[in-house]
Design a protein around this motif. Structure first.
Motif, PDB file in Angstrom:
ATOM      1  N   THR A 172      34.753  35.590 -35.880  1.00 23.24           N
ATOM      2  CA  THR A 172      35.018  34.477 -35.631  1.00 23.24           C
ATOM      3  C   THR A 172      34.376  33.919 -34.218  1.00 23.24           C
ATOM      4  O   THR A 172      34.173  32.644 -34.246  1.00 23.24           O
ATOM      5  CB  THR A 172      36.687  34.380 -34.809  1.00 23.24           C
ATOM      6  N   SER A 173      33.915  34.935 -33.236  1.00 28.62           N
ATOM      7  CA  SER A 173      32.794  34.260 -32.243  1.00 28.62           C
ATOM      8  C   SER A 173      31.376  34.895 -32.607  1.00 28.62           C
ATOM      9  O   SER A 173      31.067  34.359 -33.685  1.00 28.62           O
ATOM     10  CB  SER A 173      33.568  34.698 -30.944  1.00 28.62           C
ATOM     11  N   PHE A 174      30.900  35.446 -31.707  1.00 28.88           N
ATOM     12  CA  PHE A 174      29.381  35.828 -32.196  1.00 28.88           C
ATOM     13  C   PHE A 174      29.401  36.632 -33.289  1.00 28.88           C
ATOM     14  O   PHE A 174      30.272  37.666 -33.407  1.00 28.88           O
ATOM     15  CB  PHE A 174      28.663  36.542 -30.956  1.00 28.88           C
ATOM     16  N   PRO A 175      28.623  36.503 -34.429  1.00 33.21           N
ATOM     17  CA  PRO A 175      27.615  35.199 -34.596  1.00 33.21           C
ATOM     18  C   PRO A 175      28.525  34.171 -35.298  1.00 33.21           C
ATOM     19  O   PRO A 175      27.808  33.288 -35.981  1.00 33.21           O
ATOM     20  CB  PRO A 175      26.755  35.966 -35.594  1.00 33.21           C
ATOM     21  N   ASN A 176      29.717  34.124 -35.119  1.00 35.19           N
ATOM     22  CA  ASN A 176      30.274  32.792 -35.340  1.00 35.19           C
ATOM     23  C   ASN A 176      30.461  32.477 -37.031  1.00 35.19           C
ATOM     24  O   ASN A 176      30.058  31.463 -37.286  1.00 35.19           O
ATOM     25  CB  ASN A 176      29.836  31.683 -34.690  1.00 35.19           C
ATOM     26  N   ILE A 177      30.405  33.577 -37.721  1.00 37.67           N
ATOM     27  CA  ILE A 177      29.928  33.259 -39.036  1.00 37.67           C
ATOM     28  C   ILE A 177      30.769  32.599 -39.967  1.00 37.67           C
ATOM     29  O   ILE A 177      30.298  31.875 -40.926  1.00 37.67           O
ATOM     30  CB  ILE A 177      29.524  34.900 -39.742  1.00 37.67           C
ATOM     31  N   ILE A 178      32.145  32.822 -39.847  1.00 38.39           N
ATOM     32  CA  ILE A 178      32.814  31.960 -40.769  1.00 38.39           C
ATOM     33  C   ILE A 178      32.432  30.461 -40.526  1.00 38.39           C
ATOM     34  O   ILE A 178      32.795  29.699 -41.248  1.00 38.39           O
ATOM     35  CB  ILE A 178      34.485  32.069 -40.439  1.00 38.39           C
ATOM     36  N   GLU A 179      32.622  30.117 -39.155  1.00 37.59           N
ATOM     37  CA  GLU A 179      32.389  28.681 -38.856  1.00 37.59           C
ATOM     38  C   GLU A 179      31.025  28.054 -39.340  1.00 37.59           C
ATOM     39  O   GLU A 179      30.804  26.883 -39.639  1.00 37.59           O
ATOM     40  CB  GLU A 179      32.467  28.441 -37.215  1.00 37.59           C
TER      41      GLU A 179
END
Ligand SMILES: O=C(O)CCC(=O)C(=O)O
Ligand SMILES: [Fe+2]
Length: 310
Positions: A103-110
């Motif tokens: 969810t944050s780094f590397p923020n793949i879902i977003e």
């Protein structure tokens, strides 16, 4: 690519959500159609180098470092992890918080959501709003695969799979329609599902999935086809059918050569007519949206009474 990471506060969109502002960059961004695998049923999209080698290494480390109980073993000995929760027997997600590395780094879902939202709206089409809420991590050692299956109706018919570590070949299969007269060429070794549907013996198509690539399967490829990975340690890709080789050595033709973005493979296919890749350990992450989610979180007792698969 790789697709840029959106982390800075000034990238917030009008509705306050983070991510690429579709209206700003839709014009300059390749349309999803650009990544569409041609000549197979709708629809598969292959995006090479969706993440960088550093991000790949980071995700591999985080997955490897996951606490032991997070790993589940399937019948064939292969390991997997569920993030975001598990499914009850009746197809409801029993939600759990997703980890920071998704969810944050590397923020793949977003990043996947932004990519699909922007790429799909580039030609003024309806925007894809996904709300991915579950991530299935599969580990494959060389020689391990997954037999033909559908991912099923509990999920929105659009899934995105990120490949890490090794290439593999994903096979797509179709059912033989029992109501139409049997074509004479149906091979006798076609297999049948527990529901009595017959799977054609010869895969419909093969897709070479390289490390760091993203594969999106949607619509009829999701709802009425199957996919599998053969249990082999080596893949042979050929440019054209070869008649003087036996069995697996014959190799397979792939449908996504133009999208691979890998000059070495394209050169080998052009020069030698074949590319041979030894598989190493592959980790895949499949991002999907369970349509039904248990509201109010999960208590252990409730999870058990719903038949929580662990
Ligand atoms: O590893 C992959 O690419 C596919 C995984 C898959 O099909 C599944 O777990 O349902
Ligand atoms: Fe699957």
């Amino acid at each position: 690519m790789p697709i840029p990471i959106q982390q800075d506060d000034d990238t917030q969109t009008k509705d306050g959500s983070r991510g690429i502002d579709a209206t700003q960059i839709a014009e300059s961004f390749p349309a999803l159609e650009h990544f569409r695998v041609q000549n197979i049923p709708p629809a598969a999209y292959y995006i090479p180098d969706f993440i960088s080698p550093e991000e790949e290494e980071y995700l591999l480390r985080k997955i490897e470092e996951s606490p032991q109980p997070k790993w589940k073993k399937v019948g064939t000995g292969r390991r997997l992890q569920y993030w975001g929760g598990t499914m009850s027997k009746n197809g409801i997600l029993l939600p759990e918080a997703l980890p920071d590395f998704l969810t944050s780094f590397p923020n793949i879902i977003e990043r996947i959501e932004s990519f699909l939202r922007v790429a799909s709206s580039a030609k003024g089409k309806e925007k894809m709003e996904l709300g991915m809420n579950q991530v299935l991590v599969n580990e494959y050692l060389p020689g391990q695969g997954i037999s033909p299956h559908e991912d099923g109706p509990a999920f929105h018919p659009l899934v995105a799979t990120l490949s890490l570590g090794s290439h593999t070949v994903l096979d797509l299969h179709h059912y033989i329609n029992p109501t139409s007269p049997s074509p004479p060429m149906i091979p006798s070794n076609s297999s049948t599902t527990p529901e009595g549907k017959t799977i054609a013996a010869i895969p419909l198509a093969h897709l070479l999935l390289m490390p760091r690539s993203l594969l999106v399967l949607s619509s009829s490829l999701y709802t009425s086809h199957l996919h599998s990975i053969s249990s082999t340690a080596k893949d042979i890709i050929v440019r054209a059918p070869s008649s003087n080789a036996e069995g697996e050595d014959r190799g397979v033709m792939i449908s996504n050569t133009e999208l691979l973005g890998d000059p070495d493979i394209v050169d080998a296919l052009t020069r030698d007519g074949r590319w041979v890749g030894e598989r190493t350990k592959r980790i895949s992450l499949t991002f999907r949206r369970a349509e039904k989610v248990l509201k109010g979180g999960l208590s252990g007792a409730l999870g058990k009474s719903l038949g929580l698969k662990r």
